[in-house]
Design an enzyme around this catalytic site. Structure first.
Site, PDB file in Angstrom:
ATOM      1  N   MET A  14      10.338  -6.650   4.885  1.00 20.53           N
ATOM      2  CA  MET A  14      10.410  -7.222   6.229  1.00 20.53           C
ATOM      3  C   MET A  14      11.624  -8.135   6.388  1.00 20.53           C
ATOM      4  O   MET A  14      11.501  -9.293   6.792  1.00 20.53           O
ATOM      5  CB  MET A  14       9.111  -7.981   6.526  1.00 20.53           C
ATOM      6  CG  MET A  14       7.865  -7.119   6.358  1.00 20.53           C
ATOM      7  SD  MET A  14       7.843  -5.639   7.385  1.00 20.53           S
ATOM      8  CE  MET A  14       7.391  -6.379   8.940  1.00 20.53           C
ATOM      9  N   ASN A  50      13.410   4.192   4.955  1.00 21.39           N
ATOM     10  CA  ASN A  50      12.466   3.176   5.417  1.00 21.39           C
ATOM     11  C   ASN A  50      11.267   3.857   6.080  1.00 21.39           C
ATOM     12  O   ASN A  50      11.396   4.928   6.661  1.00 21.39           O
ATOM     13  CB  ASN A  50      13.161   2.267   6.449  1.00 21.39           C
ATOM     14  CG  ASN A  50      12.266   1.135   6.937  1.00 21.39           C
ATOM     15  OD1 ASN A  50      11.606   0.459   6.146  1.00 21.39           O
ATOM     16  ND2 ASN A  50      12.239   0.925   8.241  1.00 21.39           N
ATOM     17  N   LEU A  76      18.741  -6.434   7.285  1.00 19.69           N
ATOM     18  CA  LEU A  76      19.745  -6.258   6.230  1.00 19.69           C
ATOM     19  C   LEU A  76      21.150  -6.500   6.778  1.00 19.69           C
ATOM     20  O   LEU A  76      21.451  -6.148   7.923  1.00 19.69           O
ATOM     21  CB  LEU A  76      19.650  -4.833   5.688  1.00 19.69           C
ATOM     22  CG  LEU A  76      18.268  -4.443   5.160  1.00 19.69           C
ATOM     23  CD1 LEU A  76      18.170  -2.933   4.978  1.00 19.69           C
ATOM     24  CD2 LEU A  76      17.961  -5.174   3.864  1.00 19.69           C
ATOM     25  N   SER A  82       7.139   6.753  11.195  1.00 23.22           N
ATOM     26  CA  SER A  82       8.375   7.503  10.995  1.00 23.22           C
ATOM     27  C   SER A  82       9.028   7.106   9.679  1.00 23.22           C
ATOM     28  O   SER A  82       9.065   5.926   9.336  1.00 23.22           O
ATOM     29  CB  SER A  82       9.398   7.179  12.106  1.00 23.22           C
ATOM     30  OG  SER A  82       8.853   7.336  13.401  1.00 23.22           O
ATOM     31  N   ASP A 110      16.066  -0.166  12.674  1.00 24.68           N
ATOM     32  CA  ASP A 110      15.089   0.889  12.973  1.00 24.68           C
ATOM     33  C   ASP A 110      15.711   2.014  13.802  1.00 24.68           C
ATOM     34  O   ASP A 110      15.008   2.726  14.522  1.00 24.68           O
ATOM     35  CB  ASP A 110      13.854   0.320  13.702  1.00 24.68           C
ATOM     36  CG  ASP A 110      13.134  -0.729  12.868  1.00 24.68           C
ATOM     37  OD1 ASP A 110      13.083  -0.587  11.644  1.00 24.68           O
ATOM     38  OD2 ASP A 110      12.623  -1.701  13.463  1.00 24.68           O
ATOM     39  N   HIS A 155       8.505   3.173   9.068  1.00 27.04           N
ATOM     40  CA  HIS A 155       8.327   2.291  10.220  1.00 27.04           C
ATOM     41  C   HIS A 155       7.057   2.689  10.974  1.00 27.04           C
ATOM     42  O   HIS A 155       6.822   3.874  11.216  1.00 27.04           O
ATOM     43  CB  HIS A 155       9.539   2.374  11.150  1.00 27.04           C
ATOM     44  CG  HIS A 155       9.433   1.432  12.317  1.00 27.04           C
ATOM     45  ND1 HIS A 155       9.728   0.086  12.201  1.00 27.04           N
ATOM     46  CD2 HIS A 155       9.044   1.635  13.593  1.00 27.04           C
ATOM     47  CE1 HIS A 155       9.508  -0.495  13.373  1.00 27.04           C
ATOM     48  NE2 HIS A 155       9.106   0.425  14.237  1.00 27.04           N
ATOM     49  N   SER A 214       0.837  -1.207   0.000  1.00 23.82           N
ATOM     50  CA  SER A 214       0.000   0.000   0.000  1.00 23.82           C
ATOM     51  C   SER A 214       0.873   1.260   0.000  1.00 23.82           C
ATOM     52  O   SER A 214       0.498   2.278  -0.596  1.00 23.82           O
ATOM     53  CB  SER A 214      -0.974  -0.002   1.179  1.00 23.82           C
ATOM     54  OG  SER A 214      -0.312   0.159   2.405  1.00 23.82           O
TER      55      SER A 214
HETATM   56  C1  GAR Z   1       3.773  -0.665   6.756  1.00 22.24           C
HETATM   57  O1  GAR Z   1       2.838  -0.335   7.749  1.00 22.24           O
HETATM   58  C2  GAR Z   1       5.179  -0.382   7.245  1.00 22.24           C
HETATM   59  O2  GAR Z   1       5.249   0.665   8.156  1.00 22.24           O
HETATM   60  C3  GAR Z   1       5.543  -1.682   7.886  1.00 22.24           C
HETATM   61  O3  GAR Z   1       4.980  -2.663   7.078  1.00 22.24           O
HETATM   62  C4  GAR Z   1       3.782  -2.168   6.488  1.00 22.24           C
HETATM   63  C5  GAR Z   1       3.786  -2.494   5.013  1.00 22.24           C
HETATM   64  O4  GAR Z   1       2.539  -2.241   4.433  1.00 22.24           O
HETATM   65  N1  GAR Z   1       6.961  -1.834   7.983  1.00 22.24           N
HETATM   66  C6  GAR Z   1       7.584  -2.447   8.988  1.00 22.24           C
HETATM   67  O5  GAR Z   1       7.001  -2.959   9.916  1.00 22.24           O
HETATM   68  C7  GAR Z   1       9.096  -2.447   8.882  1.00 22.24           C
HETATM   69  N2  GAR Z   1       9.664  -3.151   9.991  1.00 22.24           N
HETATM   70  P1  GAR Z   1       2.393  -2.111   2.861  1.00 22.24           P
HETATM   71  O6  GAR Z   1       3.030  -3.337   2.222  1.00 22.24           O
HETATM   72  O7  GAR Z   1       0.906  -2.094   2.636  1.00 22.24           O
HETATM   73  O8  GAR Z   1       3.057  -0.846   2.421  1.00 22.24           O
END
Ligand code: GAR
Length: 210
Positions: free
Chosen positions: A90, A107, A93, A136, A145, A109, A13
């Site tokens: 996810m 990134n 790295l 963030s 992070d 978060h 998204s």
């Molecule tokens: C997002 O909410 C992002 O902040 C989180 O994964 C989701 C991905 O949603 N990221 C993390 O947790 C990173 N550790 P999306 O695929 O719909 O963009």
């Protein structure tokens, strides 16, 4: 135009928000490739539908994190990006990967960093009865992070929020702030200095802009 490579693992998204920003000339660059470590990631379809090169690079086909990240570096560099955008990627790295792209990797978060680094941020915020939560954008460094925060969006947690409602509220904000941060970076306004981040040459506070 500046070149953007986006890494994803799932729904994408945030990728969609970046695609939409690009189509309204609000990204400051062109998304030249989307790479997913999960071959079934829905975001790969979003990329294809937008006419963007969509690459599945399944981590399960590699015997180590080092081998996978080495392959990922190769695929990314083939696209000669100016910025690497982690949009729900996810994976932890390797230091080699981070060093290769240090200062040009952003990134998103789902928390107000430095609170709730890692996973399950919404559940942890609820368990703590946090009154404020959010998301963030930060530069990626070797500390998970832990890189300098560029931009945050904050929201109030209400008494009847649950993980799902909170996740939705946070993601709505993610979709607003992530394209803005990418655009600032591509305009040369945002910089990673090695210790922190600067915006238009001014040092940002530890929690970035809000
Ligand atoms: C997002 O909410 C992002 O902040 C989180 O994964 C989701 C991905 O949603 N990221 C993390 O947790 C990173 N550790 P999306 O695929 O719909 O963009």
């Amino acid at each position: 135009p500046p070149r953007v490579v986006v890494l994803i693992s799932g729904s994408g998204s945030n990728l969609q928000a970046l695609i939409d920003a690009q189509s309204h000339d609000r990204l400051g660059g062109e998304i030249v490739a989307v790479i997913a470590n999960e071959p079934d990631a829905y975001g790969l379809k979003r990329a294809r539908d937008a006419g963007i090169d969509a690459v599945a690079l399944p981590h399960r086909e590699y015997e180590s994190r080092e081998a996978y990240d080495g392959a990922l570096i190769k695929v990314i560099e083939r696209h000669e990006p100016d910025v690497i955008v982690l949009a729900g990627f996810m994976r932890i790295l390797t230091p080699r990967f981070v060093q290769r792209f240090l200062g040009r990797m952003l990134n998103i978060h789902p928390s107000l960093l430095p609170a709730y680094q890692g996973l399950n941020t919404h559940a942890r915020a609820l368990a703590d009865q946090a009154t404020r939560h959010g998301c963030s954008v930060h530069f990626v460094t070797e500390e998970l992070d832990g890189g300098p925060v560029v931009l945050q969006a904050e929201l109030k947690v209400s008494a009847d929020d649950n993980v799902e409602t909170l996740k939705q509220k946070v993601q709505d904000r993610e979709h607003l702030i992530f394209p803005i941060a990418v655009q600032w970076f591509l305009q040369g306004r945002l910089q990673y200095t090695g210790e922190g981040a600067t915006m238009d040459g001014h040092r940002l506070p530890p929690d970035g802009m809000r």
